[in-house]
Enzyme design. Structure first.
Site, PDB file in Angstrom:
ATOM      1  N   CYS A 256      46.296  97.011  28.930  1.00  0.00           N
ATOM      2  CA  CYS A 256      47.184  95.887  28.572  1.00  0.00           C
ATOM      3  C   CYS A 256      47.980  96.141  27.289  1.00  0.00           C
ATOM      4  O   CYS A 256      48.914  96.923  27.316  1.00  0.00           O
ATOM      5  CB  CYS A 256      46.384  94.588  28.515  1.00  0.00           C
ATOM      6  N   HIS A 342      43.233  94.296  34.031  1.00  0.00           N
ATOM      7  CA  HIS A 342      41.873  94.326  33.473  1.00  0.00           C
ATOM      8  C   HIS A 342      40.835  94.857  34.463  1.00  0.00           C
ATOM      9  O   HIS A 342      40.277  94.087  35.251  1.00  0.00           O
ATOM     10  CB  HIS A 342      41.478  92.931  33.003  1.00  0.00           C
ATOM     11  N   GLU A 344      37.881  95.590  33.766  1.00  0.00           N
ATOM     12  CA  GLU A 344      36.552  95.094  33.366  1.00  0.00           C
ATOM     13  C   GLU A 344      36.320  93.654  33.805  1.00  0.00           C
ATOM     14  O   GLU A 344      35.332  93.028  33.393  1.00  0.00           O
ATOM     15  CB  GLU A 344      36.398  95.193  31.844  1.00  0.00           C
TER      16      GLU A 344
END
Length: 368
Positions: A256, A342, A344
């Site tokens: 990001c 993302h 994660e």
């Protein structure tokens, strides 16, 4: 709180548009850029994500608070959103393992929240008009609020990483782990650290303005540039850091804001989107494998895809299928890759967790 005791509250947009609702907890006024997240679950992770610092979060899911909060489901040490706007707020919650109510959580952290807003109407409005500053308040004097709102800076050009970054370096994981990672905290989420630790990493996390020399003194096997809030353009120190890492061809992974920093370090532009991508249902295509991924995303800025495509040292690896913006890239002759979303994600989807495995494989190859 008794429903009948709730005060009138308003959402005022920068262009003068007003939406009426009710207060949830504390009284007050809160400013920020209004944005919306389309996730059906995971509100606690959203509220504690440092990438949302300085933003008023509008939840598109109709019910917020219905499963309370859990102390293990936070992405940072506090609520990071500037305030919450929602349709139906659940003062009662039902969930095995919950540690308390969302109402008490907001009151404890002194964060303003309002409900009974026509969120569908707000989303349709800002989707068409674009992201803009706004204010939520239990104060109903529109003239006063409009004057205060004029002084709130635009997100474009705004440096916010320093507001959420750690003040001091710290360690995460087991010291005897096989791989050492130096991570730059420009808004890092806890679940990123957990994903790296689960893959055998011992991490030293550094403040947003750490130099290459400081981070390299840890003798890391790889570097990581985190997610975070605000415009990437002002982060000159982080861009210089990325240049130094790439120059030495040490394995580098960015997510990001970190992804955007890597682009800027190589002369590739970023720009503010009309409306960002925020939700856990964004479709991405992996150009290398041809596979699709359902991803979690949270960004209002993006890297210019055409500049990556025309850059002699880069290639596009991932594309967002809704608007064909750039979702991932890698360097052709350097050990560096990054994504705009993302991997994660917690709660899921987990389609993209392989990217952490890819980072570890790059480290292994580099160590040979």
């Amino acid at each position: 709180m008794k429903y009948t005791q709730r005060k009138k509250a308003i959402l005022l947009l920068a262009d003068g548009t007003v939406f009426e609702g009710k207060s949830i907890g504390i009284d007050g006024t809160s400013f920020g850029e209004i944005c919306y997240n389309t996730g059906m679950t995971g509100y606690q992770e959203i509220f504690t994500d440092p990438s949302y610092f300085g933003q008023l979060m509008l939840a598109t899911n109709a019910h917020i608070g219905n499963y309370g909060v859990n102390n293990n489901e936070v992405e940072s040490d506090s609520i990071k959103i500037a305030g919450l706007v929602c349709k139906n707020f659940s003062f009662n919650y039902s969930r095995y393992g919950a540690d308390g109510s969302l109402e008490n959580y907001f009151e404890k952290e002194k964060v303003l929240a309002i409900s009974d807003i026509d969120t569908r109407a707000v989303v349709r409005y800002i989707r068409d008009k674009g992201a803009m500053n706004a204010v939520i308040s239990t104060e109903t004097d529109l003239k006063v609020l409009k004057e205060k709102l004029k002084s709130i800076p635009n997100m474009k050009g705004l440096e916010l990483a320093s507001k959420v970054s750690t003040k001091e370096s710290y360690f995460y994981g087991e010291a005897n782990a096989p791989y050492k990672i130096s991570a730059l905290d420009i808004g890092i989420k806890k679940n990123i650290l957990k994903n790296l630790v689960s893959r055998g990493c011992y991490i030293k996390v550094f403040p947003y303005n750490a130099s290459f020399e400081e981070m390299n003194a840890f003798q890391p096997d790889g570097f990581f540039l985190s997610n975070g809030p605000g415009d990437p353009e002002p982060l000159k120190e982080a861009q210089e850091l990325a240049k130094e890492i790439i120059k030495r061809d040490i394995p580098l992974f960015g997510i990001c804001l970190g992804h955007q920093v890597i682009a800027l370090a190589n002369g590739i532009s970023t720009y503010k989107m009309h409306n960002g991508h925020r939700g856990i249902n964004h479709p991405v295509k992996n150009i290398i494998t041809g596979k699709g991924e359902v991803t979690s995303q949270n960004h209002g800025f993006v890297v210019k895809r055409e500049e990556v495509e025309n850059h002699k040292d880069f290639e596009v690896t991932h594309i967002h299928l809704n608007d064909e913006t750039l979702a991932g890239m890698k360097m052709k002759n350097k050990n560096c890759f990054s994504v705009q979303y993302h991997p994660e994600a917690s709660p899921g989807p987990h389609d993209s967790s392989y990217l952490f495995d890819q980072f570890i494989e790059n480290i292994k190859e580099s160590k040979k």
